[in-house]
Write an enzyme that holds these catalytic residues in place. Structure first.
Site, PDB file in Angstrom:
ATOM      1  N   GLU A 182      -8.366  -4.328   7.041  1.00  0.00           N
ATOM      2  CA  GLU A 182      -7.744  -3.082   7.497  1.00  0.00           C
ATOM      3  C   GLU A 182      -8.616  -2.535   8.620  1.00  0.00           C
ATOM      4  O   GLU A 182      -8.947  -1.360   8.656  1.00  0.00           O
ATOM      5  CB  GLU A 182      -7.716  -2.037   6.385  1.00  0.00           C
ATOM      6  CG  GLU A 182      -7.026  -2.421   5.111  1.00  0.00           C
ATOM      7  CD  GLU A 182      -7.173  -1.338   4.051  1.00  0.00           C
ATOM      8  OE1 GLU A 182      -8.314  -0.949   3.738  1.00  0.00           O
ATOM      9  OE2 GLU A 182      -6.129  -0.878   3.570  1.00  0.00           O
ATOM     10  N   ASP A 191     -12.626  -1.450  -1.684  1.00  0.00           N
ATOM     11  CA  ASP A 191     -12.665  -1.349  -0.224  1.00  0.00           C
ATOM     12  C   ASP A 191     -14.129  -1.309   0.216  1.00  0.00           C
ATOM     13  O   ASP A 191     -14.883  -0.399  -0.164  1.00  0.00           O
ATOM     14  CB  ASP A 191     -11.922  -0.081   0.216  1.00  0.00           C
ATOM     15  CG  ASP A 191     -11.760   0.015   1.725  1.00  0.00           C
ATOM     16  OD1 ASP A 191     -12.781  -0.106   2.441  1.00  0.00           O
ATOM     17  OD2 ASP A 191     -10.624   0.214   2.192  1.00  0.00           O
ATOM     18  N   HIS A 206     -10.407  -4.890   0.015  1.00  0.00           N
ATOM     19  CA  HIS A 206     -10.129  -4.475   1.391  1.00  0.00           C
ATOM     20  C   HIS A 206     -11.404  -4.747   2.172  1.00  0.00           C
ATOM     21  O   HIS A 206     -12.429  -4.110   1.918  1.00  0.00           O
ATOM     22  CB  HIS A 206      -9.801  -2.976   1.461  1.00  0.00           C
ATOM     23  CG  HIS A 206      -8.393  -2.646   1.088  1.00  0.00           C
ATOM     24  ND1 HIS A 206      -8.000  -1.360   0.797  1.00  0.00           N
ATOM     25  CD2 HIS A 206      -7.284  -3.428   0.990  1.00  0.00           C
ATOM     26  CE1 HIS A 206      -6.696  -1.372   0.528  1.00  0.00           C
ATOM     27  NE2 HIS A 206      -6.253  -2.604   0.634  1.00  0.00           N
ATOM     28  N   HIS A 250      -4.246   5.251  -3.260  1.00  0.00           N
ATOM     29  CA  HIS A 250      -5.429   6.111  -3.300  1.00  0.00           C
ATOM     30  C   HIS A 250      -5.234   7.071  -4.459  1.00  0.00           C
ATOM     31  O   HIS A 250      -4.223   7.771  -4.500  1.00  0.00           O
ATOM     32  CB  HIS A 250      -5.566   6.898  -2.000  1.00  0.00           C
ATOM     33  CG  HIS A 250      -5.791   6.037  -0.794  1.00  0.00           C
ATOM     34  ND1 HIS A 250      -5.963   6.554   0.465  1.00  0.00           N
ATOM     35  CD2 HIS A 250      -5.892   4.692  -0.663  1.00  0.00           C
ATOM     36  CE1 HIS A 250      -6.150   5.561   1.329  1.00  0.00           C
ATOM     37  NE2 HIS A 250      -6.101   4.424   0.670  1.00  0.00           N
ATOM     38  N   HIS A 291       0.854  -1.185   0.000  1.00  0.00           N
ATOM     39  CA  HIS A 291       0.000   0.000   0.000  1.00  0.00           C
ATOM     40  C   HIS A 291       0.890   1.235   0.000  1.00  0.00           C
ATOM     41  O   HIS A 291       1.777   1.378   0.833  1.00  0.00           O
ATOM     42  CB  HIS A 291      -0.910  -0.020   1.242  1.00  0.00           C
ATOM     43  CG  HIS A 291      -2.070   0.918   1.174  1.00  0.00           C
ATOM     44  ND1 HIS A 291      -1.925   2.257   0.885  1.00  0.00           N
ATOM     45  CD2 HIS A 291      -3.397   0.716   1.363  1.00  0.00           C
ATOM     46  CE1 HIS A 291      -3.135   2.829   0.899  1.00  0.00           C
ATOM     47  NE2 HIS A 291      -4.041   1.917   1.172  1.00  0.00           N
ATOM     48  N   ASP A 350     -15.287   7.434   5.545  1.00  0.00           N
ATOM     49  CA  ASP A 350     -14.080   6.591   5.582  1.00  0.00           C
ATOM     50  C   ASP A 350     -13.533   6.380   6.997  1.00  0.00           C
ATOM     51  O   ASP A 350     -12.438   6.826   7.308  1.00  0.00           O
ATOM     52  CB  ASP A 350     -12.992   7.176   4.659  1.00  0.00           C
ATOM     53  CG  ASP A 350     -11.775   6.258   4.539  1.00  0.00           C
ATOM     54  OD1 ASP A 350     -11.787   5.150   5.126  1.00  0.00           O
ATOM     55  OD2 ASP A 350     -10.812   6.651   3.863  1.00  0.00           O
TER      56      ASP A 350
HETATM   57 ZN    ZN Z   1     -10.154   3.730   4.397  1.00  0.00          ZN
HETATM   58 FE    FE Z   2      -8.628   0.388   2.049  1.00  0.00          FE
HETATM   59 FE    FE Z   3      -6.222   2.444   1.395  1.00  0.00          FE
END
Ligand code: ZN
Ligand code: FE
Ligand code: FE
Length: 276
Positions: free
Chosen positions: A256, A176, A211, A107, A67, A224
């Site tokens: 995560e 995610d 994710h 991202h 990441h 988020d």
């Molecule tokens: Zn996040």
């Molecule tokens: Fe993520």
């Molecule tokens: Fe991320």
């Protein structure tokens, strides 16, 4: 085979991560390529890498996921920030070749007032400058929650980036679950519909990783904030449907969630029981 792992600390190198993954019943993991805030990267230790590659082979690991620092903004309005992002991409992708055939997630960034279309264009331009034909790493765009001026909160935005990227076989998407639910894709009540939508816009062939996170916030909140599995607005039943969905079940799932290592071990145990 259920491909499951979590985010691990890379502070001590690759071997400790592999051992830790095995200890908690994982067969893959995610790690930060460098300090996500200060951007500092640890020097690659060739012995660490060599032994690591042996361990993952012997233990039948699935591809691991690196990441990029989440503070990196490849589509910033500030040229200096953009150049830093590009330099870090180049360095990270060079380092990834020590552990070939794995994945690197980032991202897409925030367009900070420049407008979505400009943001998308800059991200694609950056990718076209850093992706190399000979690299073995697949670079993944992460689906975002769409907070602030984030790019990647809508599947269409990811599709537009991919369309502008020249080396399309080097690029994929990491979905995610916290982010997309926050972003307005209802994977609790209409998982099938969301997957069909993704397939129609981006294409499921581009989806390379998930994710797996619950969320602290209700549907479409664009916040988020990750929550432990089953303790947030997704809930355990929705998570169970996600890991068992025929279009998703063969993908690697990376936790995560806000956990220490014991919490991750516990979640992996629960998920293994739920996986059919
Ligand atoms: Zn996040
Ligand atoms: Fe993520
Ligand atoms: Fe991320």
């Amino acid at each position: 085979m259920f491909k499951i792992g979590c985010h691990l600390s890379a502070a001590e190198g690759f071997i400790p991560m592999a051992k830790q993954a095995i200890e908690i019943g994982a067969n893959t993991f995610q790690f930060f390529t460098r300090n996500p805030r200060g951007f500092k990267a640890k020097k690659i230790d060739e012995n660490d890498v060599k032994e690591f590659l042996k361990i993952v082979k012997e233990n039948n690991f699935y591809k691991i996921l690196a990441h990029a620092p989440y503070t990196l903004n490849p589509c910033s309005a500030d040229k200096q920030v953009r150049q830093t992002a590009k330099a870090l991409f180049v360095d990270d992708l060079k380092r990834m070749e020590y552990i070939p055939e794995n994945m690197y997630n980032f991202h897409p960034g925030s367009h900070v007032g420049q407008g979505m279309e400009t943001g998308i264009k800059i991200i694609a331009e950056t990718l076209n400058e850093v992706l190399k034909k000979e690299q073995t790493t697949t670079v993944l765009l992460e689906t975002m929650s769409g907070k602030g001026s984030e790019v990647g909160g809508k599947f269409e935005e990811l599709k537009k980036i991919i369309d502008l990227v020249e080396l399309k076989d080097k690029i994929g998407v990491c979905l995610d679950t916290c982010h997309i639910y926050d972003g307005g894709y209802d994977i609790v009540n209409d998982l099938d519909g969301v997957i069909k939508l993704f397939d129609g816009i981006v294409g499921l062939d581009k989806l390379k990783a998930v994710h797996l996170n619950d969320t602290k916030n209700p549907f479409s909140s664009h916040k988020d904030r990750h929550e432990k599995i089953g303790e947030g607005f997704l809930g355990l039943e929705a998570v169970c449907r996600i890991i068992n969905h025929p279009k998703l079940k063969d993908l690697p799932f990376f936790l995560e969630t806000p956990n220490e290592i014991d919490g991750y071990a516990q979640e992996i145990k629960i998920l293994k029981k739920l996986y059919k």
